[in-house]
Design a protein around this motif. Structure first.
Motif, PDB file in Angstrom:
ATOM      1  N   GLN A  24     -48.948   2.765  -6.517  1.00 35.88           N
ATOM      2  CA  GLN A  24     -49.656   3.773  -5.734  1.00 35.88           C
ATOM      3  C   GLN A  24     -49.228   5.156  -6.213  1.00 35.88           C
ATOM      4  N   LEU A  25     -50.221   5.916  -6.702  1.00 39.36           N
ATOM      5  CA  LEU A  25     -49.985   7.205  -7.345  1.00 39.36           C
ATOM      6  C   LEU A  25     -50.525   8.327  -6.459  1.00 39.36           C
ATOM      7  N   PHE A  26     -49.735   9.387  -6.286  1.00 39.55           N
ATOM      8  CA  PHE A  26     -50.125  10.480  -5.394  1.00 39.55           C
ATOM      9  C   PHE A  26     -49.903  11.833  -6.058  1.00 39.55           C
ATOM     10  N   ASP A  27     -50.809  12.757  -5.757  1.00 42.20           N
ATOM     11  CA  ASP A  27     -50.544  14.167  -6.012  1.00 42.20           C
ATOM     12  C   ASP A  27     -50.652  14.901  -4.683  1.00 42.20           C
ATOM     13  N   TYR A  52     -52.232   4.659 -19.465  1.00 40.56           N
ATOM     14  CA  TYR A  52     -51.304   5.556 -18.767  1.00 40.56           C
ATOM     15  C   TYR A  52     -50.235   6.055 -19.732  1.00 40.56           C
ATOM     16  N   GLU A  53     -49.600   7.148 -19.338  1.00 36.25           N
ATOM     17  CA  GLU A  53     -48.434   7.661 -20.051  1.00 36.25           C
ATOM     18  C   GLU A  53     -47.465   8.251 -19.039  1.00 36.25           C
ATOM     19  N   LEU A  54     -46.172   8.133 -19.339  1.00 40.45           N
ATOM     20  CA  LEU A  54     -45.128   8.685 -18.477  1.00 40.45           C
ATOM     21  C   LEU A  54     -44.938  10.147 -18.817  1.00 40.45           C
ATOM     22  N   MET A  55     -44.863  10.986 -17.792  1.00 37.89           N
ATOM     23  CA  MET A  55     -44.674  12.421 -17.977  1.00 37.89           C
ATOM     24  C   MET A  55     -43.201  12.775 -17.794  1.00 37.89           C
ATOM     25  N   ASP A  56     -42.871  14.027 -18.110  1.00 37.86           N
ATOM     26  CA  ASP A  56     -41.506  14.514 -17.958  1.00 37.86           C
ATOM     27  C   ASP A  56     -41.149  14.529 -16.482  1.00 37.86           C
ATOM     28  N   ALA A  57     -40.123  13.769 -16.107  1.00 33.85           N
ATOM     29  CA  ALA A  57     -39.740  13.669 -14.693  1.00 33.85           C
ATOM     30  C   ALA A  57     -38.770  14.741 -14.267  1.00 33.85           C
ATOM     31  N   ARG A  58     -38.314  15.589 -15.191  1.00 33.33           N
ATOM     32  CA  ARG A  58     -37.317  16.601 -14.847  1.00 33.33           C
ATOM     33  C   ARG A  58     -37.987  17.882 -14.371  1.00 33.33           C
ATOM     34  N   GLN A  59     -38.707  17.747 -13.264  1.00 32.19           N
ATOM     35  CA  GLN A  59     -39.410  18.884 -12.689  1.00 32.19           C
ATOM     36  C   GLN A  59     -38.830  19.183 -11.312  1.00 32.19           C
ATOM     37  N   GLN A 117     -66.369   6.543 -10.982  1.00 30.13           N
ATOM     38  CA  GLN A 117     -66.148   7.720 -11.835  1.00 30.13           C
ATOM     39  C   GLN A 117     -64.995   7.440 -12.784  1.00 30.13           C
ATOM     40  N   LYS A 118     -65.147   7.820 -14.051  1.00 30.88           N
ATOM     41  CA  LYS A 118     -64.042   7.708 -15.011  1.00 30.88           C
ATOM     42  C   LYS A 118     -63.242   8.994 -14.955  1.00 30.88           C
ATOM     43  N   VAL A 119     -61.973   8.877 -14.655  1.00 35.19           N
ATOM     44  CA  VAL A 119     -61.165  10.064 -14.415  1.00 35.19           C
ATOM     45  C   VAL A 119     -59.812   9.935 -15.110  1.00 35.19           C
ATOM     46  N   THR A 120     -59.167  11.102 -15.240  1.00 36.39           N
ATOM     47  CA  THR A 120     -57.754  11.174 -15.620  1.00 36.39           C
ATOM     48  C   THR A 120     -57.022  11.850 -14.462  1.00 36.39           C
ATOM     49  N   VAL A 121     -56.022  11.186 -13.949  1.00 35.94           N
ATOM     50  CA  VAL A 121     -55.280  11.711 -12.800  1.00 35.94           C
ATOM     51  C   VAL A 121     -53.792  11.789 -13.152  1.00 35.94           C
ATOM     52  N   GLU A 122     -53.108  12.694 -12.464  1.00 37.22           N
ATOM     53  CA  GLU A 122     -51.663  12.827 -12.626  1.00 37.22           C
ATOM     54  C   GLU A 122     -51.027  12.807 -11.239  1.00 37.22           C
ATOM     55  N   GLY A 123     -49.858  12.191 -11.141  1.00 33.78           N
ATOM     56  CA  GLY A 123     -49.176  12.167  -9.860  1.00 33.78           C
ATOM     57  C   GLY A 123     -47.845  11.469  -9.950  1.00 33.78           C
ATOM     58  N   ARG A 124     -47.255  11.290  -8.786  1.00 34.62           N
ATOM     59  CA  ARG A 124     -45.948  10.658  -8.689  1.00 34.62           C
ATOM     60  C   ARG A 124     -46.106   9.279  -8.043  1.00 34.62           C
ATOM     61  N   VAL A 125     -45.391   8.303  -8.574  1.00 35.18           N
ATOM     62  CA  VAL A 125     -45.431   6.953  -8.033  1.00 35.18           C
ATOM     63  C   VAL A 125     -44.657   6.929  -6.722  1.00 35.18           C
ATOM     64  N   LYS A 126     -45.354   6.497  -5.653  1.00 34.69           N
ATOM     65  CA  LYS A 126     -44.732   6.436  -4.342  1.00 34.69           C
ATOM     66  C   LYS A 126     -44.341   5.021  -3.945  1.00 34.69           C
ATOM     67  N   GLY A 178     -40.603   1.682 -16.664  1.00 35.02           N
ATOM     68  CA  GLY A 178     -40.969   3.083 -16.479  1.00 35.02           C
ATOM     69  C   GLY A 178     -41.852   3.343 -15.292  1.00 35.02           C
ATOM     70  N   LEU A 179     -42.649   2.355 -14.898  1.00 33.20           N
ATOM     71  CA  LEU A 179     -43.509   2.515 -13.723  1.00 33.20           C
ATOM     72  C   LEU A 179     -42.702   2.118 -12.495  1.00 33.20           C
ATOM     73  N   GLU A 180     -42.023   3.078 -11.951  1.00 32.38           N
ATOM     74  CA  GLU A 180     -41.128   2.843 -10.837  1.00 32.38           C
ATOM     75  C   GLU A 180     -41.242   4.002  -9.856  1.00 32.38           C
ATOM     76  N   CYS A 181     -40.719   3.840  -8.672  1.00 30.54           N
ATOM     77  CA  CYS A 181     -40.790   4.883  -7.657  1.00 30.54           C
ATOM     78  C   CYS A 181     -40.202   6.186  -8.171  1.00 30.54           C
ATOM     79  N   GLY A 182     -40.961   7.266  -8.006  1.00 29.88           N
ATOM     80  CA  GLY A 182     -40.501   8.584  -8.431  1.00 29.88           C
ATOM     81  C   GLY A 182     -40.978   9.006  -9.806  1.00 29.88           C
ATOM     82  N   ALA A 183     -41.537   8.079 -10.609  1.00 34.95           N
ATOM     83  CA  ALA A 183     -41.983   8.427 -11.953  1.00 34.95           C
ATOM     84  C   ALA A 183     -43.247   9.289 -11.905  1.00 34.95           C
TER      85      ALA A 183
END
Length: 790
Positions: A717-720, A764-771, A693-702, A737-742
């Motif tokens: 490894q990306l998780f939501d 991929y794109e980096l999202m606002d981490a100030r959440q 499946q072609k998908v767009t996913v969002e999550g935090r790098v663990k 930018g692709l680091e733990c917590g991003a």
């Protein structure tokens, strides 16, 4: 196969969580920044509150020596103190603009004079912070007692009351900067308004000839300090000594001025400009209050009492507001405000001292455990050390301001000296526009501050300053000794000849996985890797738990540069709440369930023979071994490395050092990412994605794992909150930018990789981490080939 895992919490952690609240994740540091309004309340309370006792401390010296003429000498001395305030403020305005990382005079001295000279500033500042907690708390108790003049408080009652206040402040700061800001900002503004109202009303009444002069009954006069009508000639040697002594006492009004420079990094961006504005505002408020209170004390003849209460500011407030009922209400409000700001003024060191101690520890002059943030992102160890030393000072000296003052200003003005002279050297070296004017200002500030240190050491020597003079060289030598020990350890763990290219291949058999935990790359780690290879495991994984992002970056870069990644791919595991033992336990339990294997957690440990050496290091390996040892099918092995071996033995070990290389092919159990931002349009929950499946996913790098040079790749490894998926980037081992917590949004087609869902080379794109994200995350597992479920 899907299973839900529950790891029990320790009793100690449950108690800590009940007292301090839920842990804050490392990402929340950006949310714990202070605005200018909050910073003025939190960081300036120490400085502004000294106006409550600065004038009184000068009168304590002037009146017994000069009699009633001492009231007339108060204003000239106040003018000298204010001139010093202006000069020091001009110097520190540049400190906060140039050195926007917290540290103040210590960082200035380190960068311009070197780390050894900087330890003079560090000892001075640490002494200042310790005494500040004691003085401010004791003055706050005196202000409270002044509300009830008929109440007598004995020495030990005052000490117990003051110690209780210190413990409350420590508890508040252990909960974190934001909570401390909310609790401690109000008293500063309350005091400025109430004390300012006293000055305005008093000056207004003096202009119209309505301001009374204080008179005392015979009974009250017995408790006043000795005041007589004849005094020393102003130009006699004895009188000059007394004037210098009074000036030294008045110099205590400047304590706390450096607090903002020591906490610049606690400000919201732009840190330097916000800190400079706050510093200027603080100095203006302090100068106005000191001048106003000194003027009213001169006009009303407010005289200090031997017991310390009622205080001069309370006498001035009572005289300014009058005896009517509304005047009495105003007097009580002023005393409450004074008590609050003095007590919260003792809070400022709880912000500055831990930051300072962390910088000194980073430079290897204090134990490195002072660098670690605690449960609520505060430097808990530094707070506990400060609390302990302040309580020891109060118990040893007593909770009386005039008894503590001799310990005070030497440390303060030594810091001023280092900052002024350090900045002068900085401007001479960089020669930026206007550098000559800045050199003059900072040199003058440094020289004048050095003269104040000399004056204070001489005139207060017999009253307790001798102890501070003695502690300075002892403290400096102790820091040098600690640094020497750290450097000796670093030499024994040097990698200069430790790495070898001729590693032998190890055999493989059995279902046995070894997790080698590493915190840095040195000979002790290489020895642990060699031992792991000799056990002949099925799989060997090298894991670094990320407690500090910068340290993780440095380790990863060194791991690649030295070629160790060719043999031992490094895996980075996120630990946002800094609960190291629990993170390792979850990782070990992951491996047991997913691979149906026995697991050994291998822990390199540097060993030391002497107690003085062991105190420099924590027992992290023992704590981890105890935690994972309770998990079925998991064993912990500590691999010691003796750092006290002779250098000949170290070199022989380096020459013989060989390690066995193994492949790393172990899937990991996903964990949910906690609370994430609201999912955008067109984004698929990770738990619902399917193969092809072609998908767009969002999550935090663990987790982030680098592949070897034979097959260069980066696995992220990306998780939501619904599950996890792997992002594979071929041909690269590091992507900024692709680091733990991003927080990451990725688009691509889902395939399979080693039995797990994966997206190869996604967009991929980096999202606002100030959440806002909580550290507590649901536990989940995944079966081969599928997403995870909670």
């Amino acid at each position: 196969m899907t299973a839900e895992l529950r790891l029990p919490e320790t009793r100690g952690y449950r108690v800590k969580r009940a007292l301090l609240g839920r842990p804050l994740i490392s990402e929340a540091i950006s949310e714990e920044k202070l605005s200018k309004k909050a910073a003025l309340g939190v960081l300036s309370s120490d400085c502004i509150s000294s106006s409550a006792y600065g004038s009184e401390e000068m009168l304590l010296i002037l009146l017994p020596a000069f009699g009633l003429a001492g009231f007339h000498l108060l204003m000239p001395l106040t003018a000298v103190v204010l001139g010093l305030l202006i000069l020091t403020t001009l110097s520190y305005r540049e400190v906060v603009m140039i050195y926007t990382r917290a540290g103040g005079s210590y960082v200035v001295a380190r960068d311009n004079f070197g780390p050894r000279v900087a330890q003079i500033a560090s000892v001075a500042l640490m002494i200042d912070y310790i005494v500040t907690v004691a003085v401010q708390s004791a003055a706050g108790v005196a202000a409270i007692v002044s509300i009830f003049p008929s109440v007598h408080v004995g020495k030990w009652e005052a000490v117990l009351f003051t110690v209780g206040i210190v413990l409350i402040l420590a508890f508040g700061n252990l909960r974190g900067v934001r909570e401390a800001g909310k609790a401690f900002a109000f008293p500063t503004y309350f005091f400025v308004v109430s004390a300012g109202l006293v000055v305005v009303v008093g000056v207004f009444r003096e202009i119209f000839g309505d301001l009374p002069r204080i008179s005392y009954s015979a009974a009250e006069h017995h408790h006043l300090i000795n005041v007589h009508d004849t005094g020393h000639a102003i130009l006699s040697a004895a009188a000059i000594f007394v004037l210098l002594k009074a000036f030294a006492n008045g110099g205590a009004s400047l304590t706390g001025l450096e607090a903002i420079s020591n906490s610049v990094s606690a400000f919201k961006p732009s840190e330097g400009r916000n800190a400079r504005t706050t510093l200027t505002t603080m100095s203006a408020l302090l100068g106005s209050l000191v001048l106003g209170i000194s003027f009213l004390a001169w006009q009303t003849h407010a005289t200090p009492f031997e017991s310390g209460t009622p205080t001069v500011i309370s006498q001035v407030a009572k005289d300014a507001f009058g005896t009517a009922w509304f005047g009495h209400v105003g007097f009580v409000l002023v005393q409450v405000a004074t008590a609050l700001i003095l007590i919260t003024g003792a809070n400022t060191p709880f912000t500055g001292f831990p930051f300072l101690a962390s910088f000194i520890a980073e430079d290897s002059f204090l134990p490195r455990r002072l660098m670690r943030r605690g449960h609520r992102l505060a430097f808990s160890s530094g707070i506990i050390v400060l609390t302990s030393l302040a309580i020891a000072l109060l118990v040893g000296v007593g909770a009386k301001v005039d008894a503590l003052i001799p310990f005070y200003a030497i440390g303060v003005f030594t810091g001023f000296t280092m900052a002024g002279l350090g900045l002068a050297k900085y401007h001479r070296n960089h020669r930026q526009p206007g550098w000559r004017r800045r050199v003059v200002i900072n040199t003058t500030s440094g020289v004048v501050s050095a003269l104040v240190v000399l004056i204070f050491a001489v005139v207060k020597f017999g009253e307790g300053a001798w102890l501070v003079v003695l502690l300075f060289p002892i403290g400096w030598l102790a820091l040098m000794r600690l640094n020497s020990q750290y450097r000796a350890e670093a030499r024994s763990l040097d990698l200069a000849t430790a790495l070898r290219k001729d590693q032998s291949e190890a055999a493989h058999y059995g279902r046995h996985t070894i997790l080698v935990l590493v915190d840095r790359l040195d000979l002790a780690v290489l020895r642990a890797l060699r031992y792991a290879g000799s056990i002949r495991p099925t799989d060997l994984r090298v894991v670094h738990v990320v407690l500090d992002t910068d340290a993780a970056h440095r380790l990863r870069r060194e791991w690649i540069d030295r070629g160790v990644n060719d043999r031992y791919p490094l895996e980075l595991v996120e630990c946002p709440d800094r609960r190291l033992e629990r993170t390792v336990s979850e990782l070990a339990l992951d491996t047991v369930i997913q691979e149906r294997a026995e697991v050994t957690v291998l822990l390199p440990r540097r060993t030391f023979h002497r107690v003085s050496q062991r105190l420099l290091h924590d027992r992290t390996a023992d704590h981890i071994a105890e935690a994972v040892g309770r998990i079925p099918h998991v064993a912990a092995t500590i691999v010691p490395f003796d750092t006290t071996l002779p250098h000949e033995t170290i070199e022989r070990l380096q020459e013989q050092q060989q390690s066995a290389s193994t492949a790393v092919a172990i899937p990991t159990r996903p964990r949910s990412a906690g609370r994430l931002p609201v999912r955008g349009a067109g984004v698929t929950p990770i738990g619902e994605v399917d193969w092809r499946q072609k998908v767009t996913v969002e999550g935090r790098v663990k987790r982030v794992q680098m592949g070897s040079s034979a097959g260069r790749s980066l696995e992220v490894q990306l998780f939501d909150e619904t599950g996890g998926v792997r992002l594979l980037f071929m041909g690269r081992t590091d992507i900024p930018g692709l680091e733990c917590g991003a927080l990451v949004r990725a688009t691509g087609r889902v395939g399979q990789y080693r039995g797990h869902l994966a997206v190869a080379n996604p967009v991929y794109e980096l999202m606002d981490a100030r959440q806002p994200v909580h550290a507590e995350m649901a536990t989940s597992t995944t079966g081969p080939g599928g997403g995870s479920s909670t």
